[in-house]
Design a protein around this motif. Structure first.
Motif, PDB file in Angstrom:
ATOM      1  N   GLU A 130      14.680   5.508   7.216  1.00 59.07           N
ATOM      2  CA  GLU A 130      13.390   6.178   6.586  1.00 59.07           C
ATOM      3  C   GLU A 130      12.576   4.942   6.339  1.00 59.07           C
ATOM      4  N   ASN A 131      11.332   4.890   6.952  1.00 62.21           N
ATOM      5  CA  ASN A 131      10.424   3.552   6.566  1.00 62.21           C
ATOM      6  C   ASN A 131       9.710   3.943   5.203  1.00 62.21           C
ATOM      7  N   VAL A 132       9.200   3.073   4.791  1.00 62.59           N
ATOM      8  CA  VAL A 132       8.141   3.007   3.380  1.00 62.59           C
ATOM      9  C   VAL A 132       7.045   4.239   4.092  1.00 62.59           C
ATOM     10  N   GLY A 133       6.500   4.952   3.236  1.00 65.60           N
ATOM     11  CA  GLY A 133       5.491   6.056   3.697  1.00 65.60           C
ATOM     12  C   GLY A 133       3.970   5.189   4.026  1.00 65.60           C
ATOM     13  N   ASN A 134       3.732   5.173   5.119  1.00 61.79           N
ATOM     14  CA  ASN A 134       2.729   4.341   5.473  1.00 61.79           C
ATOM     15  C   ASN A 134       2.451   4.448   7.014  1.00 61.79           C
ATOM     16  N   LEU A 135       1.313   4.629   7.433  1.00 58.76           N
ATOM     17  CA  LEU A 135       1.040   4.778   8.796  1.00 58.76           C
ATOM     18  C   LEU A 135       0.635   3.565   9.556  1.00 58.76           C
ATOM     19  N   VAL A 136       0.406   2.530   8.824  1.00 57.93           N
ATOM     20  CA  VAL A 136      -0.055   1.321   9.649  1.00 57.93           C
ATOM     21  C   VAL A 136       1.091   0.259   9.803  1.00 57.93           C
ATOM     22  N   CYS A 137       1.353  -0.354   8.913  1.00 59.15           N
ATOM     23  CA  CYS A 137       2.072  -1.776   9.148  1.00 59.15           C
ATOM     24  C   CYS A 137       3.533  -1.511   9.676  1.00 59.15           C
ATOM     25  N   PRO A 138       4.405  -0.300   9.200  1.00 60.54           N
ATOM     26  CA  PRO A 138       5.675  -0.402   9.847  1.00 60.54           C
ATOM     27  C   PRO A 138       5.769  -0.271  11.470  1.00 60.54           C
ATOM     28  N   THR A 139       4.475   0.059  11.963  1.00 61.47           N
ATOM     29  CA  THR A 139       4.542  -0.182  13.719  1.00 61.47           C
ATOM     30  C   THR A 139       4.657  -1.470  14.052  1.00 61.47           C
ATOM     31  N   TYR A 140       4.361  -2.399  13.106  1.00 62.97           N
ATOM     32  CA  TYR A 140       4.557  -3.756  13.938  1.00 62.97           C
ATOM     33  C   TYR A 140       5.841  -4.524  13.509  1.00 62.97           C
TER      34      TYR A 140
END
Ligand code: MG
Ligand code: ZN
Length: 225
Positions: A130-140
């Motif tokens: 489970e990644n940190v709640g964040n819709l932007v940088c986990p993508t990269y």
């Protein structure tokens, strides 16, 4: 006065070297997982979208309906602070590790490498990250998982897909959570679905309510396929 300034080029230049290191370690992690026969899923989504709840429900289903033993399932939870989510998942008896990123807004593959050292990898079959709640940088930042699951919150509006096209494009499965309350808050779930189809025609899309239990079985089947 208004206008749009596109800053993409500068941002890409700065992140390129960090990104390359991360990618290399992510493929090493994938190799380790493959050799151990572990299927790994990375969950991303904004804060409060219900990533932990969806994972919790799916794990319950896998244990009660699909014959998985709890020690065969692992969970790595990333958060800026606290271990609340991991404590919740650990109650299911599965192997659960918390990563506190200390302010960092996404997980990187070195976090996963560290967490894997603390899990009994030899008994694992499935790994939920489970990644940190964040819709932007986990993508990269790829983490070596086989599939990426984007959890969208149907209760926070219809614009999530169009505002985060890159994240939608980079995932394999889209879970639209909280569909049970979408009507009540005036959100058209079908618009989210059609936007998601347009941005990422290859993604499998599931309408889910982790709270009520809608769509969990179908989603679990997809993870096991
Ligand atoms: Mg969570
Ligand atoms: Zn970040």
């Amino acid at each position: 006065m208004h206008g749009v300034v596109e800053m993409v080029y500068e941002t890409i230049k700065i992140n390129k070297s960090i990104g390359a290191l991360n990618e290399r370690l992510a493929s090493e992690i994938r190799k380790v997982l493959d050799e151990a026969g572990i299927r790994a899923f990375e969950f991303l989504g904004g804060p409060g979208a219900g990533k932990t709840s969806v994972i919790e429900r799916v794990i319950q289903h896998l244990i009660s309906e699909k014959g998985f033993k709890s020690k065969e399932i692992g969970y790595i939870g990333g958060d800026v602070a606290t271990s609340l989510d991991t404590e919740r998942i650990a109650k299911l008896g599965v192997q659960a590790i918390q990563i506190n990123t200390g302010g960092m807004c996404h997980l990187e593959s070195h976090h996963i490498a560290t967490a894997l050292k603390r899990l009994d990898v030899s008994s694992l079959k499935l790994l939920f990250i489970e990644n940190v709640g964040n819709l932007v940088c986990p993508t990269y930042f790829r983490l070596g998982a086989h599939k990426r699951v984007l959890v969208l919150d149907a209760a926070t509006g219809e614009d999530k897909v169009v505002k985060h096209p890159q994240t939608v494009r980079e995932c394999n499965i889209i879970v639209i959570n909280k569909v049970d309350i979408a009507d009540a808050v005036g959100v058209n779930v079908d618009k989210l679905v059609s936007d998601a189809r347009r941005v990422n025609p290859r993604a499998k899309i599931f309408k889910v309510s982790a709270k009520v239990g809608i769509g969990i079985r179908e989603f679990a089947e997809e993870l096991l396929s």
